[in-house]
Design an enzyme around this catalytic site. Structure first.
Site, mmCIF file in Angstrom:
data_model
loop_
_atom_site.group_PDB
_atom_site.id
_atom_site.type_symbol
_atom_site.label_atom_id
_atom_site.label_comp_id
_atom_site.label_asym_id
_atom_site.label_seq_id
_atom_site.Cartn_x
_atom_site.Cartn_y
_atom_site.Cartn_z
ATOM 1 N N GLY B 14 0.812 -1.214 0.000
ATOM 2 C CA GLY B 14 0.000 0.000 0.000
ATOM 3 C C GLY B 14 0.840 1.256 0.000
ATOM 4 O O GLY B 14 1.710 1.423 0.842
ATOM 5 N N GLY B 18 0.400 5.853 5.146
ATOM 6 C CA GLY B 18 1.155 4.982 6.045
ATOM 7 C C GLY B 18 2.305 4.277 5.345
ATOM 8 O O GLY B 18 3.458 4.315 5.800
ATOM 9 N N VAL B 82 -2.143 -7.658 -4.425
ATOM 10 C CA VAL B 82 -1.846 -8.685 -3.425
ATOM 11 C C VAL B 82 -3.009 -9.665 -3.370
ATOM 12 O O VAL B 82 -4.159 -9.263 -3.178
ATOM 13 C CB VAL B 82 -1.633 -8.050 -2.045
ATOM 14 C CG1 VAL B 82 -1.350 -9.133 -1.007
ATOM 15 C CG2 VAL B 82 -0.500 -7.038 -2.095
ATOM 16 N N GLU B 173 -17.660 18.671 3.532
ATOM 17 C CA GLU B 173 -16.968 19.315 2.420
ATOM 18 C C GLU B 173 -17.739 19.168 1.109
ATOM 19 O O GLU B 173 -17.882 20.136 0.344
ATOM 20 C CB GLU B 173 -15.562 18.706 2.264
ATOM 21 C CG GLU B 173 -14.601 19.176 3.349
ATOM 22 C CD GLU B 173 -13.407 18.253 3.564
ATOM 23 O OE1 GLU B 173 -12.520 18.625 4.343
ATOM 24 O OE2 GLU B 173 -13.367 17.161 2.961
#
Lengths: 431, 431
Positions: B14, B18, B82, B173
């Site tokens: 990913g 992170g 994956v 938003e």
């Protein structure tokens, strides 16, 4: 759709260069204009190859038709698809309603054609719309990704072989930019494969590149391309295209990415007019761009086949489409004022420009011909000048300056996966 | 894939906040890093709603992962999907090969979830990827087009009714921007319908908007939204969504455009780890972000469920994901240096920001709370600062300045037609 307005009604089909020029010229409160397009935007096609090659983002070369015409209060924009045209009733059948017209301007342009080989379309995408540009961008970027993942050297090279079919302006621009991406943009980013090993082959069936230009400029263009690393093969016909690559004459060439810049055919809407079409599907119009027997119907742009008083055909380029659109609008205004005779349409050749790559281009203005860096500057200024919208001009200049200094291309973003790609075992799913 | 490198191998799954933070922190020649993502770009998700609402173009908030990591020579980027993770063999199964790892960082994030109502997905698109953003942009822009084409006033209004489900930051938003588009961007561009008649309804099941903020900021956000023209309904559950609109409790509301900003579920990859998951599908990790019994496997970002020493859960926001990614990388570096104990992960709350629309926002930094124009400036500076790439910062600032002065939104370009749209009778084909 309720029609209570008594003013003459001009319906324009297509919001490309021809249709939009006509709509703008008809900014006159004594008539009303309806512009129909199945897309919501006008597209600056001369820079579309830069969206395909990740140099520009789509909104930089497209503007909503509504926004362009928002201040022209006699103009209405309809997002719809044209199904049929009834010349006798003076009516256009849309997917969602009908429109009655007093004058009709048909400006639906051209699409790419595969000379009867429609099965080549899935293997060799062409470049006419933003969706086409995203498809090409996706295939090119994913080819380098597949090469990186491939251990077998031969199969890896197949992913690094690129073939561009067609040596006109679009083919030359695509090939030059692909070579620049492979040699300058990508090399530092891959660890296992070397993008510099990419082969870009430009194939042209005719004897020379850029046939619209003078012979010596064709030669200069070819030399500039070869300097950028493009292999050029003129006088070479593509006889087959499939999953494995192309066949040139009887010689097969393995390549996983083939781009089509060869054939153009007029919009299929021409057939709805039930008049003679030429070999490319274009409508043969009178010298004042009318249909025979229908002086209220005009055909402009790439869909029109019109000969000049000197016998030369009008080329299928943006300036010609704009001139035809304006001419049709002026004819309508003249007729509404009661003027009987109008001078026949004459194409004014403002010159031709084609860019080849980094700081290389060819230019021809009448007898004046030049190439190289100066031609590239002229190309740059002309293309920024004709872009619609101050913001777009600014952003495109900024993008070009940034690409020039960094060799980067900011729009290297793979978006979506089209149906052809999904059914195509050559490409990863879900990337 | 040939594996001859003897250095410890860290595989990161990913390329979001992170995973990318981890990869960058692992810039150390004594180990090698492979980052796998099924997309070729890192996405700055906090501004994704602006791509959906035509304020920014996609490449402005996305950057190729390869380009970001090009100077980090120990890092390889793989575009792949994956399929499975074998904890015993320390192996990741990809769609096109396998990867052996010494350390694994799983950072595949979250997707939107419909609380068991998967059939709502086709009627109410969510916002996680660029393709999602294009789908929302297309539906919103086409709704105004359909309203323009509709003669029946009741059906026209249905096309002008917009429902946003979910009162978190994304919902607030989206709703604020939709109201601004209807009231300020579009009005002069339509001739038969009036975009100002658009109703934007924001529905939240909980008692207040922006539950992550203090109560008084929730109230201020609601008042600012209402000033922009948004109707807010808190404490209201959506019980059904279909072609005709939504049912709120037992009250039906006709609306042709419904956007989903309510539910989030962790990436399905969590299930491949065969460890306990929480209700949202997140992986329960140890205080040092490891899997139980597998200290070589880390889970970071939205996929991780981790409690703080003070018992509070770590929120699913970008700064938390970045901090976790960096923490996992530092743990790996420490262990490779032979250090045994590492401080447990602690989330440092740098504050929360949510924008509401034109010059309105709410901000909370510890005890410091503020709203309105100043909060909006803080929001703007923070979001531009954290964007990756100098060019993107410049272009986004330029776009915002231009939108601010002109009320225009430059990316109002309808691109493609997704499968859901094509099978959806409510939308025109081929537009």
């Amino acid at each position: 759709m309720a029609d209570t307005d008594a003013r003459p009604h001009v319906v324009i089909l297509g919001g490309g260069f021809g249709g939009l020029a006509a709509a703008r010229q008809l900014d006159d409160p004594s008539l009303r204009v309806t512009l129909v397009d199945r897309r919501n935007h006008h597209l600056f096609q001369p820079l579309l190859y830069q969206v395909a090659t990740a140099g520009l983002s789509a909104p930089s070369i497209a503007a909503p038709l509504r926004q362009i015409l928002r201040k022209q209060s006699n103009a209405t924009v309809l997002l719809d698809e044209v199904l049929d045209i009834d010349l006798a009733k003076r009516q256009v059948q849309l997917a969602h309603g009908t429109l009655d017209y007093d004058f009709l301007i048909v400006a639906t342009g051209a699409t790419h054609a595969y000379f009867g080989h429609d099965d080549w379309a899935q293997h060799a995408p062409g470049l006419k719309t933003l969706d086409d540009a995203f498809t090409i961008r996706r295939r090119v970027l994913l080819a380098f990704e597949r090469a990186e993942r491939e251990d077998d050297p031969e199969r890896r090279q197949e992913w690094l072989n690129f073939v561009v079919v067609g040596g006109g302006a679009t083919g030359v621009e695509l090939a030059g930019t692909l070579a620049e991406i492979a040699r300058h943009t990508l090399p530092r980013e891959f660890r296992r494969s070397d993008p510099r090993r990419a082969n870009v082959l430009l194939v042209e069936a005719g004897p020379r590149l850029l046939p619209a230009f003078a012979t010596d400029l064709s030669e200069k263009a070819q030399r500039q391309l070869e300097k950028l690393g493009v292999q050029v093969r003129t006088g070479t016909a593509v006889t087959a295209i499939d999953d494995n690559g192309v066949i040139l004459g009887d010689q097969p060439l393995s390549a996983r990415t083939v781009l089509w810049a060869a054939g153009v055919a007029a919009s299929p809407l021409g057939r709805k007019l039930h008049v003679p079409l030429d070999r490319a599907g274009r409508v043969q119009v009178s010298p004042d761009l009318n249909l025979p027997d229908h002086p209220e119907v005009f055909v402009v742009g790439d869909l029109a086949s019109v000969s000049q008083p000197d016998g030369k055909p009008v080329p299928g380029v943006a300036p010609a489409a704009k001139q035809m659109g304006r001419y049709a609008a002026l004819c309508i205004l003249a007729r509404l004022r009661g003027e009987k005779t109008v001078q026949p349409f004459r194409y004014r050749d403002d010159g031709s420009l084609a860019t080849i790559g980094r700081m290389a281009a060819v230019a021809q203005f009448g007898r004046l011909k030049f190439s190289g860096l100066f031609a590239w500057w002229v190309w740059l200024v002309a293309h920024v000048y004709f872009l619609i919208g101050f913001r777009n001009r600014l952003v495109v200049l900024l993008d070009w300056a940034w690409s020039y200094w960094t060799y980067q291309r900011h729009a290297r973003i793979v978006i979506g996966s089209d149906q052809a790609d999904e059914s195509d075992s050559r490409l990863p799913k879900d990337v």
